[in-house]
Design a protein around this motif. Structure first.
Motif, PDB file in Angstrom:
ATOM      1  N   ASP A   1      -7.714  38.445 -45.702  1.00  0.00           N
ATOM      2  CA  ASP A   1      -9.080  38.168 -46.152  1.00  0.00           C
ATOM      3  C   ASP A   1      -9.822  37.210 -45.218  1.00  0.00           C
ATOM      4  N   HIS A   2      -9.219  36.884 -44.093  1.00  0.00           N
ATOM      5  CA  HIS A   2      -9.867  36.009 -43.102  1.00  0.00           C
ATOM      6  C   HIS A   2     -11.003  36.781 -42.433  1.00  0.00           C
ATOM      7  N   GLU A   3     -12.063  36.063 -42.068  1.00  0.00           N
ATOM      8  CA  GLU A   3     -13.217  36.728 -41.473  1.00  0.00           C
ATOM      9  C   GLU A   3     -12.880  37.396 -40.141  1.00  0.00           C
ATOM     10  N   LEU A   4     -11.796  36.983 -39.500  1.00  0.00           N
ATOM     11  CA  LEU A   4     -11.374  37.676 -38.284  1.00  0.00           C
ATOM     12  C   LEU A   4     -11.160  39.155 -38.565  1.00  0.00           C
ATOM     13  N   TRP A   5     -10.690  39.480 -39.785  1.00  0.00           N
ATOM     14  CA  TRP A   5     -10.365  40.862 -40.129  1.00  0.00           C
ATOM     15  C   TRP A   5     -11.428  41.517 -40.993  1.00  0.00           C
ATOM     16  N   THR A   6     -12.270  40.744 -41.636  1.00  0.00           N
ATOM     17  CA  THR A   6     -13.269  41.337 -42.541  1.00  0.00           C
ATOM     18  C   THR A   6     -14.635  41.506 -41.899  1.00  0.00           C
ATOM     19  N   ALA A   7     -14.947  40.743 -40.870  1.00  0.00           N
ATOM     20  CA  ALA A   7     -16.241  40.869 -40.199  1.00  0.00           C
ATOM     21  C   ALA A   7     -16.284  42.171 -39.399  1.00  0.00           C
ATOM     22  N   THR A   8     -17.466  42.740 -39.291  1.00  0.00           N
ATOM     23  CA  THR A   8     -17.628  43.953 -38.490  1.00  0.00           C
ATOM     24  C   THR A   8     -17.458  43.616 -37.017  1.00  0.00           C
ATOM     25  N   GLU A   9     -16.704  44.448 -36.332  1.00  0.00           N
ATOM     26  CA  GLU A   9     -16.451  44.258 -34.911  1.00  0.00           C
ATOM     27  C   GLU A   9     -17.762  44.312 -34.125  1.00  0.00           C
TER      28      GLU A   9
ATOM     29  N   VAL B   1      -7.703  31.740 -35.442  1.00  0.00           N
ATOM     30  CA  VAL B   1      -6.827  31.219 -36.506  1.00  0.00           C
ATOM     31  C   VAL B   1      -7.108  29.753 -36.779  1.00  0.00           C
ATOM     32  N   THR B   2      -7.299  28.965 -35.729  1.00  0.00           N
ATOM     33  CA  THR B   2      -7.476  27.521 -35.882  1.00  0.00           C
ATOM     34  C   THR B   2      -8.934  27.118 -36.095  1.00  0.00           C
ATOM     35  N   GLY B   3      -9.874  28.007 -35.811  1.00  0.00           N
ATOM     36  CA  GLY B   3     -11.288  27.677 -35.886  1.00  0.00           C
ATOM     37  C   GLY B   3     -11.839  27.068 -34.615  1.00  0.00           C
ATOM     38  N   HIS B   4     -10.984  26.893 -33.626  1.00  0.00           N
ATOM     39  CA  HIS B   4     -11.439  26.308 -32.360  1.00  0.00           C
ATOM     40  C   HIS B   4     -11.851  27.432 -31.408  1.00  0.00           C
ATOM     41  N   THR B   5     -12.992  28.013 -31.676  1.00  0.00           N
ATOM     42  CA  THR B   5     -13.474  29.120 -30.858  1.00  0.00           C
ATOM     43  C   THR B   5     -14.995  29.163 -30.883  1.00  0.00           C
ATOM     44  N   PRO B   6     -15.611  29.518 -29.762  1.00  0.00           N
ATOM     45  CA  PRO B   6     -17.059  29.712 -29.740  1.00  0.00           C
ATOM     46  C   PRO B   6     -17.452  31.129 -30.117  1.00  0.00           C
ATOM     47  N   LEU B   7     -16.465  31.995 -30.346  1.00  0.00           N
ATOM     48  CA  LEU B   7     -16.711  33.411 -30.550  1.00  0.00           C
ATOM     49  C   LEU B   7     -16.896  33.730 -32.029  1.00  0.00           C
ATOM     50  N   ALA B   8     -17.810  34.636 -32.321  1.00  0.00           N
ATOM     51  CA  ALA B   8     -17.960  35.137 -33.680  1.00  0.00           C
ATOM     52  C   ALA B   8     -16.702  35.905 -34.064  1.00  0.00           C
TER      53      ALA B   8
ATOM     54  N   GLN C   1      -5.657   9.007 -32.032  1.00  0.00           N
ATOM     55  CA  GLN C   1      -6.930   9.328 -31.404  1.00  0.00           C
ATOM     56  C   GLN C   1      -7.288  10.776 -31.692  1.00  0.00           C
ATOM     57  N   PRO C   2      -8.584  11.103 -31.607  1.00  0.00           N
ATOM     58  CA  PRO C   2      -8.982  12.508 -31.805  1.00  0.00           C
ATOM     59  C   PRO C   2      -8.261  13.408 -30.821  1.00  0.00           C
ATOM     60  N   SER C   3      -7.725  14.504 -31.318  1.00  0.00           N
ATOM     61  CA  SER C   3      -6.969  15.409 -30.447  1.00  0.00           C
ATOM     62  C   SER C   3      -7.915  16.188 -29.539  1.00  0.00           C
ATOM     63  N   PRO C   4      -7.543  16.350 -28.260  1.00  0.00           N
ATOM     64  CA  PRO C   4      -8.396  17.125 -27.350  1.00  0.00           C
ATOM     65  C   PRO C   4      -8.070  18.611 -27.330  1.00  0.00           C
ATOM     66  N   TYR C   5      -6.975  19.031 -27.971  1.00  0.00           N
ATOM     67  CA  TYR C   5      -6.462  20.376 -27.718  1.00  0.00           C
ATOM     68  C   TYR C   5      -7.314  21.472 -28.358  1.00  0.00           C
ATOM     69  N   GLY C   6      -7.812  21.243 -29.542  1.00  0.00           N
ATOM     70  CA  GLY C   6      -8.705  22.216 -30.142  1.00  0.00           C
ATOM     71  C   GLY C   6     -10.020  22.351 -29.385  1.00  0.00           C
ATOM     72  N   PRO C   7     -10.713  21.237 -29.095  1.00  0.00           N
ATOM     73  CA  PRO C   7     -11.947  21.345 -28.307  1.00  0.00           C
ATOM     74  C   PRO C   7     -11.734  21.970 -26.931  1.00  0.00           C
ATOM     75  N   ARG C   8     -10.608  21.688 -26.295  1.00  0.00           N
ATOM     76  CA  ARG C   8     -10.353  22.292 -24.991  1.00  0.00           C
ATOM     77  C   ARG C   8     -10.135  23.798 -25.111  1.00  0.00           C
ATOM     78  N   LEU C   9      -9.459  24.235 -26.173  1.00  0.00           N
ATOM     79  CA  LEU C   9      -9.285  25.662 -26.405  1.00  0.00           C
ATOM     80  C   LEU C   9     -10.640  26.332 -26.597  1.00  0.00           C
ATOM     81  N   ARG C  10     -11.498  25.702 -27.369  1.00  0.00           N
ATOM     82  CA  ARG C  10     -12.841  26.246 -27.576  1.00  0.00           C
ATOM     83  C   ARG C  10     -13.586  26.388 -26.244  1.00  0.00           C
ATOM     84  N   GLU C  11     -13.515  25.348 -25.411  1.00  0.00           N
ATOM     85  CA  GLU C  11     -14.214  25.396 -24.131  1.00  0.00           C
ATOM     86  C   GLU C  11     -13.597  26.449 -23.209  1.00  0.00           C
ATOM     87  N   HIS C  12     -12.286  26.571 -23.257  1.00  0.00           N
ATOM     88  CA  HIS C  12     -11.621  27.586 -22.445  1.00  0.00           C
ATOM     89  C   HIS C  12     -12.122  28.977 -22.794  1.00  0.00           C
ATOM     90  N   LEU C  13     -12.281  29.256 -24.069  1.00  0.00           N
ATOM     91  CA  LEU C  13     -12.697  30.583 -24.503  1.00  0.00           C
ATOM     92  C   LEU C  13     -14.132  30.902 -24.118  1.00  0.00           C
TER      93      LEU C  13
END
Length: 649
Positions: A377-385, A307-314, A260-272
């Motif tokens: 080279d991940h956008e977490l480190w290359t994007a402007t804060e 890291v996982t992409g499960h985030t609502p944050l830029a 079944q579709p995993s709930p853990y990534g979507p729940r992490l996104r909602e938590h954030l």
């Protein structure tokens, strides 16, 4: 390289172009990991199996504390090396490989190096916690450590780790420790029915603990705190992330849930969505719940989401929160003069600690280094804060499933959490006042203040004083929560309990409502069953001279007859001593049932006095209404039935 005056190790030059809010980059995280590890390894045993950090031993004993030092620092080293794709200029993994070989040679033996056995949590439980860090470290670094071990060392390590699989965890997030151990064993082709069973068991419990909006309770009951981010989300979501690139699958068929579709990534996104509001503009996380000595581990969920992409944050926002939290603690002496993380918040602070804490306990902060799994080279480190969510504008957000109300103000970047749902009382436990936990029992918490010590006047507390004894708030019963445009509310009730005299007064009940709007908090209580000659008291935020820009006040609106200021000489995690405003309703033969006050905590310069914030108050025995001066809006609170209405002016 430049040396920070607050640090005993060097950090790279700050990059204010890429990170205009903190100056920190990925290189700062690598340097911080290396600095913390070097300091800890000075206290290693000759074989490297135990890191016996200096300090008062925990209740688990010196040997368990030494394993804790090995395991928790290993986690930081594993994130550091795995994030660098195996590059290990400090040769950390050689040290941990040797320590693993030596520590598992004769587990349970009373000598200078052997690891303690993993037994049931009530017998010798702490090694089970550390087994998860060992297993996760081995999984993260498999190509460079595990795969290079001799077969007999691998077998010994597996046998020791299986102690976690075969014994009983504590009835909370501990069930994710054997889950994590089993995940590692399965990832290296050593899974079986035993590992499958503990993984299915943990995920089943996790489902029963999920309350919605991205929040889990830590075990049965209603304990909501930082364990959401650094445990209940971290272990399952990271397990899935690592499984995407796992080597050998388990020989045991997965249960149907895996299809079944995993709930853990979507729940992490909602938590954030909500959790990201609980970081101050200065980088501090909310000071709430247990194990606060883990400090910047509070940002682990933010890093994992990136890291996982499960985030609502830029990406720039995620890095702002991560960098801000790390910088906040390092700049305030968390690492001490020797580079060791101390037991405390800024520096050492005994009142912040739980009895299970030992000298190496703070190194669960290593979980924050999960962000290093994002490559350079991940956008977490290359994007402007970019700005933190608490900056630039006011926010109010209710969490009806957890009974929490979040309030932030853009003018000063302060985050506040009003607690109407989280209590550290298990379903089977009584409500003894002697077991009161200041990190759950108070009405409100913030990123600039901490709760006062148990021996001092309680901050942010409504108490009933009967025969000289003041009540405590233990089990919290949620009544409801909600929010609208620019305002929100949460409500609960509790039965006051007493540490001297009769433990409870029959029929005594406190119903509480908090309404947050801008920097203001409207606190309304209906107190039922108050005996004659009892006093009712309400306190506000505890602040001290350590932060002269911080201002707090409490203004009586209804029911209160006197006000003063009291000291808390033992201070808080933020101040060596504090003062707090207090309201009192003096004894009466027929006590009033309704009490209302306006409260504020702000770092705004020259804030408007609270008495000018409202223009009118009307009240009955069950209803209170206030009119706000700024725009003429009205807030009405009714208790029979409970209803909170806010109408624009």
């Amino acid at each position: 390289m430049t040396s920070s005056p607050a640090l005993p190790f060097e950090l790279p030059t700050e990059d204010w172009g890429l990170s205009p809010h903190t100056g920190y980059t990925r290189a700062h995280w690598e340097a911080a990991a290396d600095g913390l590890l070097r300091a800890a390894w000075r206290w290693a045993t000759p074989g490297g199996a135990l890191l016996d950090l200096p300090g008062v031993p925990s209740r688990s004993g010196v040997r368990s504390d030494g394993l804790e030092g090995y395991a928790r620092t290993f986690l930081a080293a594993a994130f550091r090396v795995a994030g660098a794709e195996g590059k290990d200029p400090q040769r950390w993994l050689d040290r941990y490989a040797q320590g693993l070989a030596v520590g598992t040679r004769t587990p349970g033996r009373d000598d200078a190096e052997s690891w303690p056995l993993i037994l049931d949590h009530h017998v010798q439980g702490q090694p089970m916690v550390e087994s998860a860090s060992v297993a996760l470290g081995l999984r993260l670094t498999r190509p460079w450590l595990w795969d290079r071990l001799d077969a007999d060392v691998q077998d010994r390590a597996e046998e020791w780790l299986r102690g976690a699989v075969r014994h009983t965890p504590a009835p909370n997030n501990w069930y994710l420790f054997p889950f994590t151990v089993a995940g590692f064993l399965e990832s290296v082709g050593r899974g079986d029915a035993e590992t499958a069973r503990v993984r299915e068991r943990a995920l089943g419990l996790l489902e029963s603990w999920y309350r919605g909006q991205g929040w889990y309770t830590d075990g049965d009951g209603n304990a909501f705190d930082h364990y959401n981010g650094w445990a209940l989300h971290l272990y399952p979501a990271l397990d899935e992330h690592l499984a995407d690139g796992a080597a050998q699958p388990s020989p045991v068929a997965r249960p149907s849930r895996a299809a079944q579709p995993s709930p853990y990534g979507p729940r992490l996104r909602e938590h954030l969505e909500s959790f990201s509001l609980l970081f101050d503009a200065n980088g501090a996380p909310i000071h709430f719940g247990r194990s606060l000595t883990y400090r910047f581990a509070a940002s682990a969920a933010v890093g994992l989401g990136a890291v996982t992409g499960h985030t609502p944050l830029a990406p720039g926002t995620s890095r702002r929160l991560l960098n801000g939290s790390l910088r906040y603690f390092l700049a305030r002496g968390a690492a001490g003069r020797e580079g060791l993380l101390s037991l405390g918040w800024h520096g050492p602070h005994e009142a912040t600690l739980q009895r299970y804490s030992g000298p190496a306990s703070p190194y669960w902060a290593s979980k924050a280094f999960v962000c290093l799994l994002a490559p350079a080279d991940h956008e977490l480190w290359t994007a402007t804060e970019t700005e933190a969510p608490t900056e630039s504008r006011d926010r109010v957000l209710s969490l009806p499933d957890a009974g929490l109300l979040i309030q932030t103000t853009g003018a000063d970047g302060v985050a506040r959490l009003h607690n109407h749902g989280s209590s550290h009382v298990r379903p089977h436990e009584g409500e003894s006042a002697a077991a009161e936990d200041p990190h759950y029992s108070r009405q409100a918490y913030s990123t600039r203040t901490g709760p006062t010590a148990p021996a001092n006047e309680r901050d942010n507390h409504l108490s009933v004083e009967v025969s000289g004894a003041r009540s405590a708030r233990r089990r919290i019963h949620l009544l409801g929560a909600g929010h609208g445009d620019g305002w929100g509310w949460a409500a609960s009730w509790h039965s006051p309990v007493f540490s001297s005299g009769p433990p409870m007064v029959p029929g005594l009940r406190v119903e509480s409502v908090t309404v947050a709007r801008g920097r203001y908090e409207l606190r309304v209580h209906r107190v039922l069953g108050v005996p004659p000659n009892a006093r009712v008291l309400q306190t506000g935020w505890a602040v001290g001279p350590d932060d002269p820009a911080l201002h707090t006040a409490v203004h009586p609106l209804h029911g209160w007859t006197a006000q003063d200021t009291v000291r808390a000489p033992q201070g808080t995690a933020y101040a060596s001593w504090t003062e707090l405003p207090r309201l009192t309703a003096e004894p009466a033969e027929t006590p009033a049932p309704l009490y209302a006050a306006l409260t504020t905590l702000t770092a705004e310069p020259d804030p408007t006095p609270l008495r000018d914030a409202v223009t009118g108050v009307t009240a009955t025995a069950t209803t209170l209404e206030v009119r706000w001066s700024a725009d003429g809006a009205r807030t009405r609170i009714s208790f029979e039935p409970l209803e909170v209405v806010h109408e624009a002016g």
